[in-house]
Write an enzyme that holds these catalytic residues in place. Structure first.
Site, mmCIF file in Angstrom:
data_model
loop_
_atom_site.group_PDB
_atom_site.id
_atom_site.type_symbol
_atom_site.label_atom_id
_atom_site.label_comp_id
_atom_site.label_asym_id
_atom_site.label_seq_id
_atom_site.Cartn_x
_atom_site.Cartn_y
_atom_site.Cartn_z
ATOM 1 N NE ARG A 264 -3.681 -0.208 2.311
ATOM 2 C CZ ARG A 264 -4.147 -0.887 3.362
ATOM 3 N NH1 ARG A 264 -3.848 -0.511 4.601
ATOM 4 N NH2 ARG A 264 -4.897 -1.963 3.183
ATOM 5 N NE ARG B 163 -3.366 1.041 9.310
ATOM 6 C CZ ARG B 163 -4.104 -0.031 9.029
ATOM 7 N NH1 ARG B 163 -4.847 -0.062 7.941
ATOM 8 N NH2 ARG B 163 -4.086 -1.081 9.822
ATOM 9 C CE LYS C 106 -8.669 -0.925 11.029
ATOM 10 N NZ LYS C 106 -9.000 -1.728 9.843
ATOM 11 C CE LYS D 223 -8.730 2.435 8.594
ATOM 12 N NZ LYS D 223 -9.762 1.626 7.895
ATOM 13 C CB CYS E 246 -13.249 -4.520 0.413
ATOM 14 S SG CYS E 246 -14.001 -6.148 0.666
ATOM 15 C CB CYS F 172 -8.806 -10.139 1.568
ATOM 16 S SG CYS F 172 -9.051 -9.641 3.284
ATOM 17 C CB CYS G 18 -14.794 -10.076 6.128
ATOM 18 S SG CYS G 18 -13.669 -8.709 6.466
ATOM 19 C CB CYS H 194 -11.856 -2.532 3.793
ATOM 20 S SG CYS H 194 -10.720 -3.340 4.946
#
Length: 566
Positions: A76, A145, A209, A211, A430, A436, A475, A479
């Site tokens: 990424r 991020r 994480k 954001k 996603c 994934c 899932c 995302c």
């Protein structure tokens, strides 16, 4: 503070023992026996901007042949505010072909992703990314991020200054460890890591994480309420004055654990633009010190905020700042999608927003998008801007160069989205399968064909141009922000999805579960009468998400903690 009486999670122990994110990554990269890296290093390499993956389509066949999974890596590329030069676009395009899958993924956080990179090419790829003056550090992992920002230069005179603050916040919150430069760029090793200091993160970084996104009203195209920290730009006399502060958003949850839930951020006050970097840092520090380091499923800021309470969080923030946030300033959002097509900017330059289905830039028999964008980048005198909706703005095209860009678009029949329905133009997906490891079901590879079938319904009912926000993930981790879809699909098993309805059109309300574990036939049978009802009985200018609430198809989700209540 975090409850030190609770045992640390395995990832916390790995971070503690990692020597500031080094671990044994170098040894793993040099191990030619396997295409994988050591298990502990799979956690650490995320901080360097990469995930270890494997081709799940080939899993059974390789097991039968007694081979290990076909491991590869996703990289990424961090891109604060989503802006890349033409030269940088060409570099990413070249790397996708030379080392990756031949495609580029535009993410929902305005970053590039390259897929299918084998371990032997991982270091070379990251080195070449850095040579293009981009990097991958902190694109993943338990740190701040990629910082998002409204990328459209035509929508607001504030855009350029807001973008500058996205970069400033990103730079300020970037990890300081030298491990990235040692491992990937062959900089001189620091003996024992003795000179490493992480003044913001400490040696174990954040519990999960983090954001951050900036939005410029009236457009919420960065979905700020889905972020740990959302910054709403406030204008005064045509210039950026400051930001309203929103905290505690996040999309992820886990099936079967009701203590996990998506949550929208609370707006808690206002700060001047000169204070926003400081405010951002202090909010990160509170999460560092109070976040759950025992259970990663409850480690995001949203759970810290609900555990402490908003008032206590604000008190702690004021103490750390040494001053208080001012009252929230008025703001208003009208959409969280993109506006497509050509527009002339304030300065006379031209901008073209292109729909990129699923954010996947590739060539197919039907449409050679990757080739088109490469040819444009070779002559483009402006820049490329990734949106938070997986789309692309070819921005700042000079008047002199516009005809050359149009010629390329016409040659490949590109640049017009008029034939696409409002469902398709407002869809996100996603990656999900095949790479994934968390995915239960398809998303990016499946959503286009599902929309083909839903398009038949909206066209038959005369609402094909109605913008309806559709989000699909493989899932529940969220995302593609499925819980902000007026129609949301979350993969439950192969070919089976939970269907959610009723999110707000501007990203200010979560949706609610309508039907669980249904296949395509049931999806069509369920949505057809609702879409027909919407076409016949909606009020003037009523959005689909508001309509399904008014007609009691679902109840409104008032706050994250009641998301699971039916």
């Amino acid at each position: 503070m975090s409850d030190i009486t609770q045992p640390l999670s395995e990832v916390e122990i790995i971070k503690e023992n990692s020597n500031y994110l080094r671990g044994t990554i170098i040894e793993s990269l040099n191990n030619e026996i396997t295409g994988a890296i050591a298990p502990a290093d799979t956690n650490l390499i995320k901080f360097h901007g990469s995930y270890q993956q494997f081709d799940r389509d080939l899993e059974s066949e390789r097991k039968h042949q007694k081979l290990e999974p076909l491991y590869s890596f996703m990289i990424r590329v961090r891109l604060p505010g989503g802006i890349a030069s033409s030269k940088q676009w060409l570099s990413i395009d070249k790397l996708a072909d030379e080392y990756g899958s031949g495609t580029i993924k535009l993410t929902t956080r305005q970053a590039f992703q390259l897929h299918g990179i084998f371990k032997s090419k991982l270091k070379t790829t990251i080195q070449e990314i850095n040579l293009s003056l981009l990097d991958t550090i902190a694109a993943c992992g338990d740190v701040n991020r990629n910082v998002m920002c409204n990328p459209n230069p035509n929508q607001s005179l504030l855009q350029a200054e807001a973008y500058d603050f996205a970069r400033k916040i990103s730079d300020h919150l970037t990890p300081q460890t030298k491990a990235y430069h040692e491992i990937w760029l062959d900089k001189e090793l620091i003996a024992g890591g003795a000179k490493d200091v992480e003044p913001i993160y400490g040696k174990t970084y954040l519990p999960r994480k983090f954001k951050i996104a900036i939005a410029i009203p009236p457009h919420n195209d960065s979905d700020i309420f889905a972020n740990d920290l959302g910054l709403i730009a406030v204008e005064k006399n045509g210039k950026l004055d400051g930001f309203n502060i929103a905290i505690g958003g996040g999309m992820g949850m886990t099936f079967g654990i009701p203590e996990t839930y998506p949550r929208l951020a609370n707006v808690i006050g206002y700060c001047s633009k000169d204070q926003v970097v400081d405010v951002s840092e202090k909010i990160v520090l509170i999460q560092r010190d109070f976040g759950n380091r025992s259970d990663r499923k409850n480690a995001r800021l949203k759970y810290t905020l609900d555990r402490l309470g908003v008032d206590k969080f604000i008190q702690e923030l004021n103490v750390r700042l040494g001053y208080e946030l001012k009252p929230t300033k008025p703001y208003h959002f009208i959409s969280n999608g993109d506006t497509y097509g050509w527009v002339k900017g304030f300065d006379g330059k031209w901008h073209l927003t292109l729909f990129v289905e699923g954010g996947r830039v590739r060539d197919t028999e039907q449409f050679q998008l990757k080739t088109v964008l490469k040819k444009i980048a070779e002559i483009h005198d402006g820049d490329f801007r990734l949106t938070g909706n997986q789309n692309l703005i070819i921005a700042n095209i000079s008047v002199e160069n516009k005809k050359s860009v149009e010629k390329i678009l016409n040659e490949y029949s590109a640049g017009s989205d008029k034939k696409l329905t409002g469902l398709r133009l407002n869809s996100l997906a996603c990656v999900a399968l095949n790479t994934c490891s968390l995915a239960f079901a398809e998303a990016e590879r499946y959503l286009p064909s599902l929309i083909d079938k839903l398009d038949e319904i909206v066209i038959a009912n005369g609402i094909e141009q109605e913008p309806i926000i559709v989000r699909m993930t493989g899932c529940p981790n969220g995302c593609a922000r499925p819980y902000l879809g007026e129609i949301g699909f979350v993969g439950k098993a192969p070919g089976k999805y939970n269907l959610y309805l009723g999110a707000g059109f501007t990203g200010d309300r979560l949706n609610k579960l309508y039907k669980e574990n249904i296949d395509e036939k049931e999806i069509i049978e369920t949505l057809k009468p609702i879409l027909e009802d919407f076409a016949k009985n909606r009020n003037k200018s009523e959005r689909f998400g508001d309509f399904v609430l008014r007609k009691n198809y679902v109840k409104a989700t008032i706050e994250g903690k009641d998301f699971h209540e039916i």
